[in-house]
Design an enzyme around this catalytic site. Structure first.
Site, PDB file in Angstrom:
ATOM      1  N   ASN A 144     -53.861  -0.137 -13.060  1.00  0.00           N
ATOM      2  CA  ASN A 144     -52.507   0.314 -12.718  1.00  0.00           C
ATOM      3  C   ASN A 144     -52.172  -0.157 -11.315  1.00  0.00           C
ATOM      4  O   ASN A 144     -53.056  -0.527 -10.539  1.00  0.00           O
ATOM      5  CB  ASN A 144     -52.365   1.821 -12.864  1.00  0.00           C
ATOM      6  CG  ASN A 144     -51.752   2.203 -14.206  1.00  0.00           C
ATOM      7  OD1 ASN A 144     -50.592   1.882 -14.479  1.00  0.00           O
ATOM      8  ND2 ASN A 144     -52.534   2.848 -15.061  1.00  0.00           N
ATOM      9  N   ASP A 197     -52.160   7.056 -12.262  1.00  0.00           N
ATOM     10  CA  ASP A 197     -51.461   6.109 -13.135  1.00  0.00           C
ATOM     11  C   ASP A 197     -50.691   5.111 -12.269  1.00  0.00           C
ATOM     12  O   ASP A 197     -51.224   4.567 -11.324  1.00  0.00           O
ATOM     13  CB  ASP A 197     -50.573   6.887 -14.107  1.00  0.00           C
ATOM     14  CG  ASP A 197     -50.290   6.136 -15.391  1.00  0.00           C
ATOM     15  OD1 ASP A 197     -49.947   4.947 -15.329  1.00  0.00           O
ATOM     16  OD2 ASP A 197     -50.382   6.742 -16.476  1.00  0.00           O
TER      17      ASP A 197
END
Length: 290
Positions: A144, A197
């Protein structure tokens, strides 16, 4: 701070929010859809993509660059066409592109991941003037970010399943050093924070992270200190973007993916778009050189 509900989307895997010329662009990866939301007009537009689509970013050459499953494409919203730029990891059919950012030179740094979330086949690549090369970062299962500091001196690589963020120094030529641990979410006091994330950097170099299965977004100063925490009424907060007239309005995507029927019943807003205000504005906007 509590995030406010902004727009009903019901995305399976909402991701990749980015503020471009007065509107928010984002995607639903698993439903192969690109969205554009105009907050002033409260208007939502959408385009089907031919494959899973992880992100769209603005191009100095016109249109957008889209991260499709098989590689970066030029996306022309006026026609809905996607034109292939390069194939990525064609020998790994279970891999797809996941997240991306543009540096000060207009290079797009983007990561891949195992769509089955099992194998450490996710790598980071750089798209520079139409050519792609590996960035030299460690392979992980789910990449990510990477988030890029405003001055371009550092790249923050998120190892989602490893629950850590590695910071790499970047040379003017775009090469990276071996990196050092920036954030570790395996600590006992962060056990219930979920998984880091999507990541972005703001104008002061602060790093914003969405937390999957963590019901929050958090900002960390360049020295790793936690400065802000925003809570959400949904579990899976995927990524934020900063925009609006002053660059201080945050927009956050979320996901329904992986939630049980019971969890979905208790989280009717899962997969929707959320917003909150920030003290530090967005970093200056950038366009890809491809």
């Amino acid at each position: 701070m509590q995030a406010e509900h902004l727009l009903s989307v019901g995305a399976e895997l909402g991701e990749g929010p980015v503020w471009i010329d007065g509107a928010l662009w984002f995607v639903d990866i698993k439903r192969n859809t690109v969205f554009r939301f105009d907050p002033a007009a409260r208007a939502l537009s959408s385009w089907p993509a031919p494959e899973h689509v992880g992100w769209v970013l603005p191009s100095a050459q016109g249109g957008l660059i889209a991260g499709l499953r098989s590689g970066p494409h030029r996306f022309l919203p006026e026609t809905g066409a996607f034109e292939r730029i390069a194939d990525i990891q064609a020998d790994l059919p279970d891999n797809r592109l996941n997240d991306a950012a543009i540096d000060a030179q207009g290079r797009i740094w983007f990561g891949t991941m195992d769509n089955l979330e099992e194998s450490e086949t996710g790598k980071v690549f750089v798209l520079d003037n139409g050519a792609v090369h590996e960035a030299g970062l460690a392979a992980v299962t789910i990449t990510n970010g990477p988030a890029i500091s405003p001055c371009g001196s550092h790249v923050y690589h998120v190892d989602t399943l490893g629950r850590k963020v590695i910071r790499h120094a970047v040379s003017a030529a775009g090469t990276v050093d071996a990196g050092s641990l920036f954030l570790d979410f395996n600590r006992e006091d962060r056990a219930d924070w979920g998984y880091p994330d999507g990541a972005i950097c703001d104008a002061e170099g602060g790093v914003w992270l969405g937390f999957y299965a963590g019901s929050a977004a958090r900002r960390f100063a360049p020295d790793g200190t936690l400065t802000d925490e925003v809570r959400f009424p949904v579990s899976n907060v995927t990524k934020i973007a900063l925009g609006g007239e002053d660059g201080r309005t945050a927009f956050a995507t979320s996901a329904r993916q992986g939630l049980s029927e019971e969890q979905l019943a208790s989280q009717p807003l899962a997969g929707d778009l959320f917003t909150f205000r920030t003290a530090v504005p967005a970093a200056p906007p950038r366009k890809a050189n491809t």
